[in-house]
Scaffold this active site. Structure first.
Site, PDB file in Angstrom:
ATOM      1  N   LYS A  44     -15.023  -2.946   7.576  1.00  0.00           N
ATOM      2  CA  LYS A  44     -15.325  -3.807   6.432  1.00  0.00           C
ATOM      3  C   LYS A  44     -14.366  -4.978   6.327  1.00  0.00           C
ATOM      4  O   LYS A  44     -14.682  -5.998   5.711  1.00  0.00           O
ATOM      5  CB  LYS A  44     -15.355  -2.992   5.131  1.00  0.00           C
ATOM      6  CG  LYS A  44     -14.069  -2.226   4.808  1.00  0.00           C
ATOM      7  CD  LYS A  44     -13.007  -3.049   4.126  1.00  0.00           C
ATOM      8  CE  LYS A  44     -11.716  -2.280   4.016  1.00  0.00           C
ATOM      9  NZ  LYS A  44     -10.624  -3.059   3.400  1.00  0.00           N
TER      10      LYS A  44
ATOM     11  N   TRP B 255       0.824  -1.206   0.000  1.00  0.00           N
ATOM     12  CA  TRP B 255       0.000   0.000   0.000  1.00  0.00           C
ATOM     13  C   TRP B 255       0.861   1.261   0.000  1.00  0.00           C
ATOM     14  O   TRP B 255       0.618   2.205  -0.753  1.00  0.00           O
ATOM     15  CB  TRP B 255      -0.942  -0.013   1.180  1.00  0.00           C
ATOM     16  CG  TRP B 255      -1.954   1.098   1.269  1.00  0.00           C
ATOM     17  CD1 TRP B 255      -2.348   1.734   2.395  1.00  0.00           C
ATOM     18  CD2 TRP B 255      -2.734   1.679   0.208  1.00  0.00           C
ATOM     19  NE1 TRP B 255      -3.317   2.678   2.118  1.00  0.00           N
ATOM     20  CE2 TRP B 255      -3.574   2.659   0.782  1.00  0.00           C
ATOM     21  CE3 TRP B 255      -2.805   1.462  -1.162  1.00  0.00           C
ATOM     22  CZ2 TRP B 255      -4.457   3.432   0.022  1.00  0.00           C
ATOM     23  CZ3 TRP B 255      -3.682   2.242  -1.920  1.00  0.00           C
ATOM     24  CH2 TRP B 255      -4.494   3.199  -1.330  1.00  0.00           C
TER      25      TRP B 255
ATOM     26  N   SER C  54      -4.750  -2.327  -4.016  1.00  0.00           N
ATOM     27  CA  SER C  54      -3.447  -1.855  -4.506  1.00  0.00           C
ATOM     28  C   SER C  54      -3.098  -2.384  -5.892  1.00  0.00           C
ATOM     29  O   SER C  54      -2.597  -1.645  -6.742  1.00  0.00           O
ATOM     30  CB  SER C  54      -2.350  -2.259  -3.523  1.00  0.00           C
ATOM     31  OG  SER C  54      -2.570  -1.682  -2.270  1.00  0.00           O
TER      32      SER C  54
ATOM     33  N   ASN D 118      -8.161 -10.135   3.669  1.00  0.00           N
ATOM     34  CA  ASN D 118      -9.174 -10.574   4.627  1.00  0.00           C
ATOM     35  C   ASN D 118     -10.149 -11.559   3.982  1.00  0.00           C
ATOM     36  O   ASN D 118     -10.532 -12.552   4.605  1.00  0.00           O
ATOM     37  CB  ASN D 118      -9.910  -9.354   5.185  1.00  0.00           C
ATOM     38  CG  ASN D 118      -8.973  -8.453   5.967  1.00  0.00           C
ATOM     39  OD1 ASN D 118      -8.569  -8.763   7.076  1.00  0.00           O
ATOM     40  ND2 ASN D 118      -8.606  -7.322   5.374  1.00  0.00           N
TER      41      ASN D 118
ATOM     42  N   GLY E 115     -10.726   4.318   1.229  1.00  0.00           N
ATOM     43  CA  GLY E 115     -11.676   4.077   0.158  1.00  0.00           C
ATOM     44  C   GLY E 115     -11.515   2.683  -0.415  1.00  0.00           C
ATOM     45  O   GLY E 115     -10.692   1.892   0.058  1.00  0.00           O
TER      46      GLY E 115
ATOM     47  N   ASP F 114     -15.935   0.688  -0.006  1.00  0.00           N
ATOM     48  CA  ASP F 114     -14.841  -0.192   0.414  1.00  0.00           C
ATOM     49  C   ASP F 114     -15.372  -1.572   0.786  1.00  0.00           C
ATOM     50  O   ASP F 114     -14.717  -2.597   0.545  1.00  0.00           O
ATOM     51  CB  ASP F 114     -14.113   0.444   1.604  1.00  0.00           C
ATOM     52  CG  ASP F 114     -12.673  -0.043   1.729  1.00  0.00           C
ATOM     53  OD1 ASP F 114     -12.261  -0.896   0.933  1.00  0.00           O
ATOM     54  OD2 ASP F 114     -11.970   0.433   2.632  1.00  0.00           O
TER      55      ASP F 114
END
Length: 313
Positions: A167, A16, A116, A232, A112, A220
């Protein structure tokens, strides 16, 4: 803008951090990078810069803050936090940790639907810069905005930050759905029902409910729950395939922040009596207390109720 920006330091050289550095370089800005394994000192890369962007993993936020506190930085330095997570000890978000450490500096949250790998391929994406200091948020908006990276501003940093944080837990559940081949209906229900749960947590922690319907919340959530690029999501998918958490993490690049976030959320919910049925099942699954099948059964067997009885705005 309050002053000309041309020099930015990225803290964290993972996927990131490197992606954000590339965006800025492509926009013509001078970019310095630093990580805990760098030969350069932190002081040398934050000296005379306009913006510092923190893209370190959650566990590295506080140590990085402490290192920066030992340096006499200007109060005009804008601090951008691009970390999604919650501190295990204090339950604080990254922006709260940064703001407490540097109360005179403007702190901006960047969050947001930003996978990546897609951004590095120059595929279109959008994000949010959020701060109580709108001039600082607009400054960060200006330096990151490009033909393929659209940036919006809002003044609810805690909401923008929590959207991107919460999220990650739901993405684990979405990975389970796909790993078990439960179908589109089940996954749509999961994502939809997770939104009021996120809003319920967020508003109790000081966020505005409407922020969760924006890019840093719903946007997101959709991106992370529907992409195998999400770490995740990969965790949930692997658990549904019968793999152990240790096996899954050994093959994931970077940090699946949703694991730690789940533990912190349960702690917060217990202290504040917040209903988090989806998060609790993810927690029990990660702890090996239930199987994916039992988690689904537990959610389906919950008490019947009106759809919008628990939505807090």
């Amino acid at each position: 803008m309050s002053f000309q920006l041309s020099k930015v330091t990225i803290l964290g050289t993972g996927v990131w951090g490197s992606t954000l550095a590339n965006i800025l370089k492509n926009n013509g800005h001078k970019v310095l990078t630093w990580s805990r394994s760098s030969e350069k000192t932190l002081e040398s890369v934050v000296k005379e810069v306009d913006i510092v962007v923190s893209a370190v993993a959650m566990k590295g936020v506080r140590p990085t803050v402490e290192k920066l506190q030992a340096i006499n930085i200007s109060s005009k330095l804008i601090i951008v936090t691009a970390t999604k997570g919650l501190d295990s000890d204090t339950t604080h978000t990254p922006s709260k940790i940064w703001q407490q450490a540097f109360p005179e500096n403007p702190v901006v949250v960047l969050s947001g639907p930003n996978l990546s790998k897609e951004i590095r391929q120059n595929l279109p994406a959008a994000t949010v810069t959020a701060s109580r200091d709108l001039a600082a948020a607009e400054t960060v908006q200006e330096i990151f905005a490009s033909d393929t990276f659209r940036v919006y501003v809002n003044d609810d940093p805690i909401g923008a930050e929590l959207g991107g944080t919460l999220k990650n837990v739901i993405a684990i559940a979405a990975g389970v759905c796909d790993g078990m081949q439960l179908g589109t209906n089940a996954k749509a229900a999961l994502i939809t029902r997770s939104l009021p749960e996120m809003i319920r947590i967020g508003t109790r922690l000081g966020a505005r409910g409407e922020t969760f319907f924006g890019l840093s919340g719903l946007g997101d959530l959709i991106a992370t729950c529907d992409s195998s690029l999400s770490r995740n999501y990969q965790v949930g998918y692997g658990l549904a395939q019968g793999k152990t958490l240790e096996e899954i993490l050994a093959n994931i690049e970077g940090t699946a922040e949703g694991i730690n976030t789940t533990e912190v959320l349960v702690k917060i919910a217990n202290e504040r009596a917040i209903a988090i049925p989806i998060v609790r099942q993810v927690y029990r699954l990660l702890k090996g207390k239930i199987t994916p099948e039992e988690a689904i059964q537990a959610l389906m067997a919950r008490e019947l109720k009106p759809e919008f009885c628990d939505l807090e705005l």
